[in-house]
Design a protein around this motif. Structure first.
Motif, mmCIF file in Angstrom:
data_model
loop_
_atom_site.group_PDB
_atom_site.id
_atom_site.type_symbol
_atom_site.label_atom_id
_atom_site.label_comp_id
_atom_site.label_asym_id
_atom_site.label_seq_id
_atom_site.Cartn_x
_atom_site.Cartn_y
_atom_site.Cartn_z
ATOM 1 N N GLY A 1 0.826 -1.196 0.000
ATOM 2 C CA GLY A 1 0.000 0.000 0.000
ATOM 3 C C GLY A 1 0.862 1.249 0.000
ATOM 4 N N PRO A 2 0.323 2.348 0.538
ATOM 5 C CA PRO A 2 1.089 3.607 0.519
ATOM 6 C C PRO A 2 2.403 3.458 1.277
ATOM 7 C CG PRO A 2 -1.186 3.983 1.163
ATOM 8 C CD PRO A 2 -0.978 2.506 1.135
ATOM 9 N N PRO A 3 3.508 3.847 0.658
ATOM 10 C CA PRO A 3 4.798 3.676 1.314
ATOM 11 C C PRO A 3 5.056 4.732 2.383
ATOM 12 C CG PRO A 3 5.097 4.750 -0.779
ATOM 13 C CD PRO A 3 3.623 4.395 -0.687
ATOM 14 N N ALA A 4 5.896 4.395 3.338
ATOM 15 C CA ALA A 4 6.410 5.406 4.260
ATOM 16 C C ALA A 4 7.308 6.321 3.437
ATOM 17 C CB ALA A 4 7.188 4.732 5.379
ATOM 18 N N ALA A 5 7.555 7.505 3.892
ATOM 19 C CA ALA A 5 8.305 8.479 3.107
ATOM 20 C C ALA A 5 9.742 8.048 2.848
ATOM 21 C CB ALA A 5 8.287 9.830 3.807
ATOM 22 N N LEU A 6 10.489 7.674 3.910
ATOM 23 C CA LEU A 6 11.914 7.381 3.762
ATOM 24 C C LEU A 6 12.297 6.092 4.481
ATOM 25 C CD1 LEU A 6 13.325 10.941 4.518
ATOM 26 C CD2 LEU A 6 12.961 9.917 2.269
ATOM 27 N N CYS A 7 13.348 5.471 3.978
ATOM 28 C CA CYS A 7 13.932 4.299 4.635
ATOM 29 C C CYS A 7 14.648 4.782 5.896
ATOM 30 C CB CYS A 7 14.917 3.609 3.703
ATOM 31 S SG CYS A 7 15.920 2.324 4.483
ATOM 32 N N CYS B 1 18.850 4.079 5.310
ATOM 33 C CA CYS B 1 19.692 4.866 4.395
ATOM 34 C C CYS B 1 19.131 6.244 4.090
ATOM 35 C CB CYS B 1 19.914 4.095 3.093
ATOM 36 S SG CYS B 1 18.400 3.811 2.140
ATOM 37 N N GLY B 2 17.878 6.480 4.450
ATOM 38 C CA GLY B 2 17.280 7.784 4.201
ATOM 39 C C GLY B 2 16.739 7.983 2.803
ATOM 40 N N GLU B 3 16.859 6.967 1.948
ATOM 41 C CA GLU B 3 16.341 7.065 0.581
ATOM 42 C C GLU B 3 14.821 6.907 0.595
ATOM 43 O OE1 GLU B 3 18.074 7.613 -2.330
ATOM 44 O OE2 GLU B 3 19.824 7.971 -1.051
ATOM 45 N N ALA B 4 14.158 7.494 -0.421
ATOM 46 C CA ALA B 4 12.709 7.348 -0.557
ATOM 47 C C ALA B 4 12.381 5.895 -0.884
ATOM 48 C CB ALA B 4 12.193 8.270 -1.648
ATOM 49 N N LEU B 5 11.358 5.376 -0.244
ATOM 50 C CA LEU B 5 10.926 4.013 -0.545
ATOM 51 C C LEU B 5 10.196 4.020 -1.884
ATOM 52 C CD1 LEU B 5 9.734 2.867 2.975
ATOM 53 C CD2 LEU B 5 11.825 2.240 1.795
ATOM 54 N N PRO B 6 10.335 2.953 -2.670
ATOM 55 C CA PRO B 6 9.725 2.942 -4.011
ATOM 56 C C PRO B 6 8.205 2.979 -3.946
ATOM 57 C CG PRO B 6 10.591 0.782 -3.464
ATOM 58 C CD PRO B 6 11.025 1.713 -2.378
ATOM 59 N N ALA B 7 7.617 3.665 -4.891
ATOM 60 C CA ALA B 7 6.163 3.734 -5.000
ATOM 61 C C ALA B 7 5.696 2.731 -6.040
ATOM 62 C CB ALA B 7 5.736 5.142 -5.400
ATOM 63 N N ALA B 8 4.473 2.251 -5.908
ATOM 64 C CA ALA B 8 3.909 1.306 -6.872
ATOM 65 C C ALA B 8 3.608 2.036 -8.186
ATOM 66 C CB ALA B 8 2.642 0.692 -6.321
ATOM 67 N N ALA C 1 2.169 -3.558 -4.614
ATOM 68 C CA ALA C 1 3.571 -3.979 -4.618
ATOM 69 C C ALA C 1 4.188 -3.724 -3.249
ATOM 70 C CB ALA C 1 4.342 -3.218 -5.690
ATOM 71 N N THR C 2 5.252 -4.426 -2.976
ATOM 72 C CA THR C 2 5.981 -4.204 -1.742
ATOM 73 C C THR C 2 6.730 -2.882 -1.840
ATOM 74 O OG1 THR C 2 6.254 -6.559 -1.399
ATOM 75 C CG2 THR C 2 7.760 -5.131 -0.213
ATOM 76 N N HIS C 3 6.520 -2.027 -0.862
ATOM 77 C CA HIS C 3 7.189 -0.727 -0.856
ATOM 78 C C HIS C 3 8.355 -0.709 0.103
ATOM 79 C CE1 HIS C 3 4.075 0.916 -3.338
ATOM 80 N NE2 HIS C 3 3.162 0.536 -2.483
ATOM 81 N N GLY C 4 8.457 -1.689 0.951
ATOM 82 C CA GLY C 4 9.515 -1.725 1.938
ATOM 83 C C GLY C 4 9.195 -2.782 2.978
ATOM 84 N N PHE C 5 9.920 -2.739 4.058
ATOM 85 C CA PHE C 5 9.759 -3.710 5.131
ATOM 86 C C PHE C 5 9.678 -2.963 6.450
ATOM 87 C CE2 PHE C 5 11.785 -5.681 1.566
ATOM 88 C CZ PHE C 5 11.140 -6.901 1.451
ATOM 89 N N PHE D 1 12.041 0.121 6.170
ATOM 90 C CA PHE D 1 13.349 -0.049 5.531
ATOM 91 C C PHE D 1 13.167 -0.453 4.087
ATOM 92 C CE2 PHE D 1 13.934 -0.854 10.021
ATOM 93 C CZ PHE D 1 15.068 -0.132 10.316
ATOM 94 N N CYS D 2 14.099 -0.034 3.232
ATOM 95 C CA CYS D 2 14.096 -0.460 1.834
ATOM 96 C C CYS D 2 14.603 -1.910 1.762
ATOM 97 C CB CYS D 2 14.972 0.463 0.985
ATOM 98 S SG CYS D 2 16.738 0.383 1.356
ATOM 99 N N GLU D 3 14.500 -2.490 0.594
ATOM 100 C CA GLU D 3 14.908 -3.880 0.390
ATOM 101 C C GLU D 3 16.391 -4.088 0.703
ATOM 102 O OE1 GLU D 3 14.825 -7.244 -3.179
ATOM 103 O OE2 GLU D 3 14.176 -5.192 -3.604
ATOM 104 N N HIS D 4 17.230 -3.131 0.314
ATOM 105 C CA HIS D 4 18.680 -3.265 0.519
ATOM 106 C C HIS D 4 19.038 -3.188 2.010
ATOM 107 C CE1 HIS D 4 19.268 -3.150 -3.776
ATOM 108 N NE2 HIS D 4 18.536 -2.047 -3.836
ATOM 109 N N CYS D 5 18.430 -2.259 2.719
ATOM 110 C CA CYS D 5 18.707 -2.141 4.159
ATOM 111 C C CYS D 5 18.162 -3.337 4.915
ATOM 112 C CB CYS D 5 18.141 -0.838 4.715
ATOM 113 S SG CYS D 5 19.082 0.612 4.171
ATOM 114 N N ASP D 6 16.998 -3.848 4.509
ATOM 115 C CA ASP D 6 16.438 -5.044 5.145
ATOM 116 C C ASP D 6 17.412 -6.213 5.015
ATOM 117 O OD1 ASP D 6 14.143 -6.739 6.221
ATOM 118 O OD2 ASP D 6 14.471 -7.673 4.265
ATOM 119 N N ALA D 7 17.978 -6.394 3.829
ATOM 120 C CA ALA D 7 18.942 -7.475 3.616
ATOM 121 C C ALA D 7 20.194 -7.261 4.468
ATOM 122 C CB ALA D 7 19.320 -7.561 2.142
ATOM 123 N N LEU D 8 20.704 -6.037 4.526
ATOM 124 C CA LEU D 8 21.889 -5.743 5.328
ATOM 125 C C LEU D 8 21.633 -6.034 6.810
ATOM 126 C CD1 LEU D 8 24.753 -4.443 5.612
ATOM 127 C CD2 LEU D 8 23.550 -2.294 6.016
#
Length: 113
Positions: free
Chosen positions: A56-62, A65-72, A79-83, A92-99
């Protein structure tokens, strides 16, 4: 385990002496580890719980890392916007979640001041 003056280790449960660590006490079956060994394996004993996929609607930032989470994309299926951390709610974005799950083994929002 208690470190003795002669360089041995005493089992804290039964008191039997051991020459080296890590080992398992043959009397009481307690696993004996040094503090260094325990700190290296801590994240395996208490792993970071998986974060929930944020739909659904993404949070503004990860939070990581502070990057904007992707929008659908428009007219696309949800779509998945983050975790999201289940304990603190940080996104968190996908990359930070993995880290966090593969290397750091801790949520920086939960562990922060």
């Amino acid at each position: 385990p208690e470190v003795r003056a002669d360089g041995g280790f005493a089992c804290p449960q039964c008191g039997v002496l051991h020459a080296e660590l890590p080992t398992e006490c043959p009397v009481c079956a307690l696993k004996l580890l040094s503090a260094t060994d325990l700190s290296k394996t801590y994240h395996h004993l208490f792993p970071l719980p998986l974060f929930k996929q944020q739909l659904g609607p993404p949070a503004a930032l990860c939070f990581g890392c502070g990057e904007a989470l992707p929008a659908a994309a428009r007219n696309a299926a949800p779509a998945t916007h983050g975790f999201t951390c289940g304990a603190c709610g940080a996104a968190f974005c996908e990359h930070c979640d993995a880290l966090l799950h593969e290397s750091l083994h801790a949520c920086p929002s939960c562990e922060g001041p």
